[in-house]
Scaffold this active site. Structure first.
Site, PDB file in Angstrom:
ATOM      1  N   SER A 188       0.830  -1.207   0.000  1.00 29.48           N
ATOM      2  CA  SER A 188       0.000   0.000   0.000  1.00 29.48           C
ATOM      3  C   SER A 188       0.866   1.259   0.000  1.00 29.48           C
ATOM      4  O   SER A 188       0.449   2.291  -0.521  1.00 29.48           O
ATOM      5  CB  SER A 188      -0.884   0.001   1.247  1.00 29.48           C
ATOM      6  OG  SER A 188      -0.064  -0.051   2.398  1.00 29.48           O
ATOM      7  N   TYR A 228      -4.015   1.057   3.801  1.00 27.64           N
ATOM      8  CA  TYR A 228      -5.069   0.091   3.477  1.00 27.64           C
ATOM      9  C   TYR A 228      -5.681  -0.510   4.759  1.00 27.64           C
ATOM     10  O   TYR A 228      -6.756  -1.089   4.713  1.00 27.64           O
ATOM     11  CB  TYR A 228      -4.482  -1.082   2.683  1.00 27.64           C
ATOM     12  CG  TYR A 228      -4.266  -0.853   1.201  1.00 27.64           C
ATOM     13  CD1 TYR A 228      -4.296   0.414   0.632  1.00 27.64           C
ATOM     14  CD2 TYR A 228      -4.010  -1.946   0.365  1.00 27.64           C
ATOM     15  CE1 TYR A 228      -4.081   0.589  -0.732  1.00 27.64           C
ATOM     16  CE2 TYR A 228      -3.801  -1.774  -0.993  1.00 27.64           C
ATOM     17  CZ  TYR A 228      -3.826  -0.514  -1.529  1.00 27.64           C
ATOM     18  OH  TYR A 228      -3.614  -0.355  -2.871  1.00 27.64           O
ATOM     19  N   GLY A 229      -4.922  -0.395   5.861  1.00 25.40           N
ATOM     20  CA  GLY A 229      -5.245  -1.159   7.076  1.00 25.40           C
ATOM     21  C   GLY A 229      -6.633  -0.949   7.635  1.00 25.40           C
ATOM     22  O   GLY A 229      -7.169  -1.797   8.330  1.00 25.40           O
ATOM     23  N   CYS A 282       2.640  -6.910   1.687  1.00 28.13           N
ATOM     24  CA  CYS A 282       1.707  -6.189   2.546  1.00 28.13           C
ATOM     25  C   CYS A 282       0.803  -7.234   3.208  1.00 28.13           C
ATOM     26  O   CYS A 282       0.158  -8.029   2.509  1.00 28.13           O
ATOM     27  CB  CYS A 282       0.881  -5.244   1.670  1.00 28.13           C
ATOM     28  SG  CYS A 282      -0.438  -4.389   2.533  1.00 28.13           S
ATOM     29  N   ASN A 283       0.783  -7.245   4.532  1.00 27.80           N
ATOM     30  CA  ASN A 283      -0.057  -8.230   5.234  1.00 27.80           C
ATOM     31  C   ASN A 283      -1.534  -7.977   5.000  1.00 27.80           C
ATOM     32  O   ASN A 283      -2.322  -8.912   4.881  1.00 27.80           O
ATOM     33  CB  ASN A 283       0.229  -8.170   6.737  1.00 27.80           C
ATOM     34  CG  ASN A 283       1.609  -8.691   7.062  1.00 27.80           C
ATOM     35  OD1 ASN A 283       1.789  -9.871   7.261  1.00 27.80           O
ATOM     36  ND2 ASN A 283       2.596  -7.814   7.093  1.00 27.80           N
ATOM     37  N   THR A 284      -1.904  -6.685   4.948  1.00 25.33           N
ATOM     38  CA  THR A 284      -3.315  -6.358   4.787  1.00 25.33           C
ATOM     39  C   THR A 284      -3.813  -6.872   3.438  1.00 25.33           C
ATOM     40  O   THR A 284      -4.885  -7.482   3.344  1.00 25.33           O
ATOM     41  CB  THR A 284      -3.506  -4.827   4.899  1.00 25.33           C
ATOM     42  OG1 THR A 284      -2.837  -4.381   6.086  1.00 25.33           O
ATOM     43  CG2 THR A 284      -4.956  -4.458   4.972  1.00 25.33           C
ATOM     44  N   CYS A 330       3.005  -6.558  10.088  1.00 28.99           N
ATOM     45  CA  CYS A 330       2.802  -5.434   9.165  1.00 28.99           C
ATOM     46  C   CYS A 330       4.183  -5.008   8.704  1.00 28.99           C
ATOM     47  O   CYS A 330       5.101  -4.861   9.524  1.00 28.99           O
ATOM     48  CB  CYS A 330       2.095  -4.280   9.869  1.00 28.99           C
ATOM     49  SG  CYS A 330       2.046  -2.771   8.861  1.00 28.99           S
ATOM     50  N   THR A 331       4.340  -4.802   7.414  1.00 24.30           N
ATOM     51  CA  THR A 331       5.682  -4.562   6.871  1.00 24.30           C
ATOM     52  C   THR A 331       6.229  -3.176   7.228  1.00 24.30           C
ATOM     53  O   THR A 331       7.399  -2.900   6.990  1.00 24.30           O
ATOM     54  CB  THR A 331       5.671  -4.760   5.345  1.00 24.30           C
ATOM     55  OG1 THR A 331       4.624  -3.950   4.764  1.00 24.30           O
ATOM     56  CG2 THR A 331       5.433  -6.206   4.992  1.00 24.30           C
ATOM     57  N   HIS A 332       5.395  -2.328   7.812  1.00 21.36           N
ATOM     58  CA  HIS A 332       5.887  -1.038   8.296  1.00 21.36           C
ATOM     59  C   HIS A 332       6.612  -1.159   9.643  1.00 21.36           C
ATOM     60  O   HIS A 332       7.399  -0.292   9.999  1.00 21.36           O
ATOM     61  CB  HIS A 332       4.723  -0.067   8.492  1.00 21.36           C
ATOM     62  CG  HIS A 332       4.198   0.556   7.238  1.00 21.36           C
ATOM     63  ND1 HIS A 332       3.523  -0.151   6.290  1.00 21.36           N
ATOM     64  CD2 HIS A 332       4.257   1.838   6.785  1.00 21.36           C
ATOM     65  CE1 HIS A 332       3.168   0.661   5.307  1.00 21.36           C
ATOM     66  NE2 HIS A 332       3.602   1.874   5.583  1.00 21.36           N
TER      67      HIS A 332
HETATM   68  N1  DGL Z   1       2.315  -2.493   5.278  1.00 19.65           N
HETATM   69  C1  DGL Z   1       0.974  -2.951   5.291  1.00 19.65           C
HETATM   70  C2  DGL Z   1       0.882  -4.312   5.947  1.00 19.65           C
HETATM   71  O1  DGL Z   1       1.828  -5.054   5.989  1.00 19.65           O
HETATM   72  C3  DGL Z   1      -0.066  -2.091   5.939  1.00 19.65           C
HETATM   73  C4  DGL Z   1      -0.059  -0.657   5.706  1.00 19.65           C
HETATM   74  C5  DGL Z   1      -1.427  -0.081   5.524  1.00 19.65           C
HETATM   75  O2  DGL Z   1      -2.227  -0.006   6.458  1.00 19.65           O
HETATM   76  O3  DGL Z   1      -1.658   0.307   4.394  1.00 19.65           O
HETATM   77  O4  DGL Z   1      -0.174  -4.671   6.432  1.00 19.65           O
END
Ligand code: DGL
Length: 279
Positions: A16, A47-48, A78-80, A197-199
């Site tokens: 995202s 996206y979360g 992205c996990n979401t 979450c990759t952040h």
């Molecule tokens: N980096 C995204 C993940 O791994 C989430 C970021 C978002 O909320 O867009 O879920």
């Protein structure tokens, strides 16, 4: 419909926003020989907190774009998106678009490794509200390790802290501690926490300070990279389709200048980004 553009091409990595750069970095560290295209839908991140349908539609648009750019293989970094869109894309869209291409997520490879890490068999997941609500981690872990008890904690403020460059500032401490305490309160026997979450790798130092002694943190990047390497070993027909020029292209749906500045927080080198339009 077969896109029929390029038979050979780079590995696509989608997120995202910027978080997928933590995955790209580990993929490049383990497999520097391949070409990669990174696509961040920065204009529509995060996206979360979005619905299943919207995350699915946005993710499908990104996958189509990466296919059009010649990627035989796309990793949803992205996990979401992995939680909300991967299964439908694999089962419904891929057969229609091009059954020879592949889209892989990052939740299963993470879940597969957790059994070797936890001693107490009590595991915590920290992720976006969307990933937690989807229950995907708990379901994937239950398939492999039915004896593990999983507790999830949504951390809605963590992605905004990272996206806004506040992840290493004193203000971040409050929200890091708040969610860690809530998780540990829900199950004090947790000995391993998945940062789902990759952040979150950017918050790692602060999270480490907030978790009780003896609780280990699992950051996904290396597990995802090793899993992809193994996948390519098991699928030589796909491995042969990946070009090996060690080049990376960065695409964003937002301003490329902002991408360049923010990407520097995630990568240790400057990048040049191009703007693309999805939809
Ligand atoms: N980096 C995204 C993940 O791994 C989430 C970021 C978002 O909320 O867009 O879920």
């Amino acid at each position: 419909m077969n896109l029929g553009l390029s038979y050979h091409g780079p590995i696509g990595v989608f997120d995202s926003g910027y978080g997928g750069l933590t995955i790209l970095r580990r993929l490049q560290a383990l497999m520097p020989q391949y070409d990669y295209v990174y696509l961040g839908d920065n204009a529509r991140a995060p996206y979360g907190t979005r619905s299943f349908q919207v995350v699915y539609e946005f993710t499908l648009q990104a996958v189509r774009k990466l296919f059009h750019m010649g990627c035989p293989l796309v990793v949803l970094g992205c996990n979401t998106a992995s939680a909300k869109a991967l299964r439908t894309i694999q089962q419904v869209d891929l057969p229609r678009i091009d059954a020879s291409r592949r889209v892989l997520g990052i939740i299963r490879p993470t879940a597969e490794c957790i059994g070797q890490l936890t001693q107490t068999r009590h595991v915590g997941i920290m992720a976006t509200p969307g990933t937690i609500r989807s229950n995907t981690y708990a379901l994937e872990i239950a398939k492999q390790y039915p004896d593990i008890q999983v507790s999830g904690q949504a951390c809605p403020m963590w992605v905004p802290l990272v996206e806004n460059g506040e992840y290493d500032q004193p203000g971040a401490d409050y929200f890091v501690r708040k969610y860690v305490d809530a998780l540990m309160c829900s199950d004090p026997q947790i000995d391993t926490i998945i940062l789902g979450c990759t952040h979150y790798p950017l918050l790692l130092d602060k999270i480490r300070q907030a978790v009780p002694a003896g609780v280990q943190l699992m950051s996904q990047g290396d597990y995802v990279a090793r899993s992809l390497e193994d996948y390519l070993r098991r699928h030589p027909e796909m491995q042969r389709r990946l070009t090996q020029g060690a080049q990376v292209r960065y695409l964003t749906t937002e301003d490329p200048e902002s991408f360049k500045d923010a990407a520097a927080m995630f990568l240790s080198h400057p990048v040049v980004a191009e703007r693309i339009v999805l939809g």
